[in-house]
Design a protein around this motif. Structure first.
Motif, PDB file in Angstrom:
ATOM      1  N   TYR A 107      10.575  -1.040   6.142  1.00 47.42           N
ATOM      2  CA  TYR A 107      11.899  -1.637   6.304  1.00 47.42           C
ATOM      3  C   TYR A 107      12.430  -1.283   7.691  1.00 47.42           C
ATOM      4  O   TYR A 107      12.150  -0.216   8.221  1.00 47.42           O
ATOM      5  N   ARG A 108      13.212  -2.206   8.248  1.00 48.90           N
ATOM      6  CA  ARG A 108      13.877  -1.954   9.525  1.00 48.90           C
ATOM      7  C   ARG A 108      15.383  -2.110   9.342  1.00 48.90           C
ATOM      8  O   ARG A 108      15.854  -2.977   8.609  1.00 48.90           O
ATOM      9  N   TRP A 109      16.142  -1.252  10.011  1.00 49.17           N
ATOM     10  CA  TRP A 109      17.595  -1.302   9.921  1.00 49.17           C
ATOM     11  C   TRP A 109      18.129  -2.519  10.663  1.00 49.17           C
ATOM     12  O   TRP A 109      17.924  -2.677  11.861  1.00 49.17           O
ATOM     13  N   GLN A 115       5.559  -0.317   1.721  1.00 51.03           N
ATOM     14  CA  GLN A 115       6.549  -1.296   2.171  1.00 51.03           C
ATOM     15  C   GLN A 115       7.348  -0.684   3.319  1.00 51.03           C
ATOM     16  O   GLN A 115       7.850   0.435   3.211  1.00 51.03           O
ATOM     17  N   TYR A 168       9.716   8.155   0.192  1.00 49.98           N
ATOM     18  CA  TYR A 168      10.140   7.439   1.390  1.00 49.98           C
ATOM     19  C   TYR A 168      10.411   8.413   2.520  1.00 49.98           C
ATOM     20  O   TYR A 168      10.733   9.583   2.294  1.00 49.98           O
ATOM     21  N   HIS A 211       8.265   3.258   2.581  1.00 47.90           N
ATOM     22  CA  HIS A 211       8.322   3.538   1.143  1.00 47.90           C
ATOM     23  C   HIS A 211       6.936   3.327   0.535  1.00 47.90           C
ATOM     24  O   HIS A 211       6.376   2.231   0.598  1.00 47.90           O
ATOM     25  N   PHE A 257      18.715  -1.752   5.335  1.00 49.91           N
ATOM     26  CA  PHE A 257      17.283  -1.784   5.595  1.00 49.91           C
ATOM     27  C   PHE A 257      16.698  -3.096   5.061  1.00 49.91           C
ATOM     28  O   PHE A 257      16.813  -3.399   3.869  1.00 49.91           O
ATOM     29  N   VAL A 258      16.071  -3.844   5.960  1.00 47.10           N
ATOM     30  CA  VAL A 258      15.498  -5.150   5.633  1.00 47.10           C
ATOM     31  C   VAL A 258      13.980  -5.013   5.539  1.00 47.10           C
ATOM     32  O   VAL A 258      13.352  -4.426   6.430  1.00 47.10           O
ATOM     33  N   PRO A 259      13.342  -5.541   4.477  1.00 47.36           N
ATOM     34  CA  PRO A 259      11.891  -5.387   4.336  1.00 47.36           C
ATOM     35  C   PRO A 259      11.108  -6.137   5.398  1.00 47.36           C
ATOM     36  O   PRO A 259      11.459  -7.260   5.781  1.00 47.36           O
ATOM     37  N   TRP A 283      19.935   0.703   0.974  1.00 52.08           N
ATOM     38  CA  TRP A 283      18.554   0.557   0.483  1.00 52.08           C
ATOM     39  C   TRP A 283      18.435   1.184  -0.890  1.00 52.08           C
ATOM     40  O   TRP A 283      19.166   2.130  -1.236  1.00 52.08           O
TER      41      TRP A 283
END
Length: 249
Positions: free
Chosen positions: A231-233, A229, A191, A205, A238-240, A169
């Motif tokens: 994010y998930r792992w 924003q 974050y 974040h 980490f994907v938004p 990330w």
């Protein structure tokens, strides 16, 4: 004759004691020097070290017992490079990662804000190991970049996987932009990582942008904008998720 034997025994004993006392310094001398590290980098790097603004440290980045080397080269205020080297069987090091990051420091474990050092009677289960993030040993490196009228600090979370640097990330920490004509803007970011789900932790974040008085640097009234924003792992990064705005904005 007896005195000679005593003298021989004493001499041998002192010699052995001397070897034992000097062993730690002998082992310490095996650690690579600044010149050696720079030479290893410059033989393999796309962007070699060209100035004296260079620092390195030994740290365990993965699961093997051998220590890796992380190094930074600050070519200028906004330009630099970051390197990771892995130890080879002959105790020399090979460059395995190179990034155009300009780190102001080599503080790698800042991401783990939950890490506390309390009295042993309070934290009886405390240990010196870094906390794992989804079974990964994740580190933080800050990148200082910018240009004419722009100053930016970005954070990068990364880890090693089979000798390869994986960027998990990146996010903004601070940005100051001076616009010709008399406008000045500042964005501040932060974050946090939630470990409630150990397999798929969340990262939050925040960013707050404000316009400043170009003469005093003070925030102008009514010129504040904050966004969040999440994010998930997923699959090692980490994907938004959906972009949201905090309540009241």
């Amino acid at each position: 004759m007896r005195n000679s034997r005593l003298l021989l025994t004493l001499t041998v004993g002192l010699a052995v004691s001397s070897l034992v006392l000097t062993a730690p310094s002998s082992l310490a001398s095996r650690e690579p020097t600044k010149t050696q590290v720079m030479d290893w980098i410059n033989k393999q790097a796309k962007n070699p070290v060209v100035s004296d603004y260079f620092d390195f440290q030994l740290v365990n980045l993965d699961d093997d017992p051998e220590l890796e080397i992380v190094a930074k080269h600050n070519g200028s205020v906004h330009i630099g490079n970051f390197y990771v080297l892995d130890q080879k069987p002959d105790r020399t090091y090979a460059l395995i990662a190179e990034e155009e990051w300009n780190p102001p420091r080599l503080q790698l474990d800042h991401w783990d804000y939950t890490r506390e050092v309390n009295h042993s009677e309070i934290d009886k289960d405390d240990d010196a190991e870094l906390r794992l993030l989804a079974e990964k040993r994740v580190f933080e490196t800050v990148h200082h970049t910018g240009g004419s009228g722009i100053c930016i600090y970005e954070v990068n979370l990364w880890y090693l996987d089979k000798g390869r640097l994986v960027k998990a990330w990146e996010g903004l920490l601070r940005e100051t932009v001076s616009i010709p004509g008399g406008q000045l803007f500042r964005t501040v970011g932060s974050y946090q990582i939630l470990h409630d789900d150990t397999e798929k932790p969340l990262l939050y974040h925040w960013q707050t942008q404000q316009e400043l008085n170009p003469d005093t640097g003070e925030p102008l009234p009514g010129k504040l904008d904050t966004s969040l924003q999440m994010y998930r792992w997923e699959n090692g990064v980490f994907v938004p998720l959906n972009v949201e705005k905090p309540s009241g904005q």
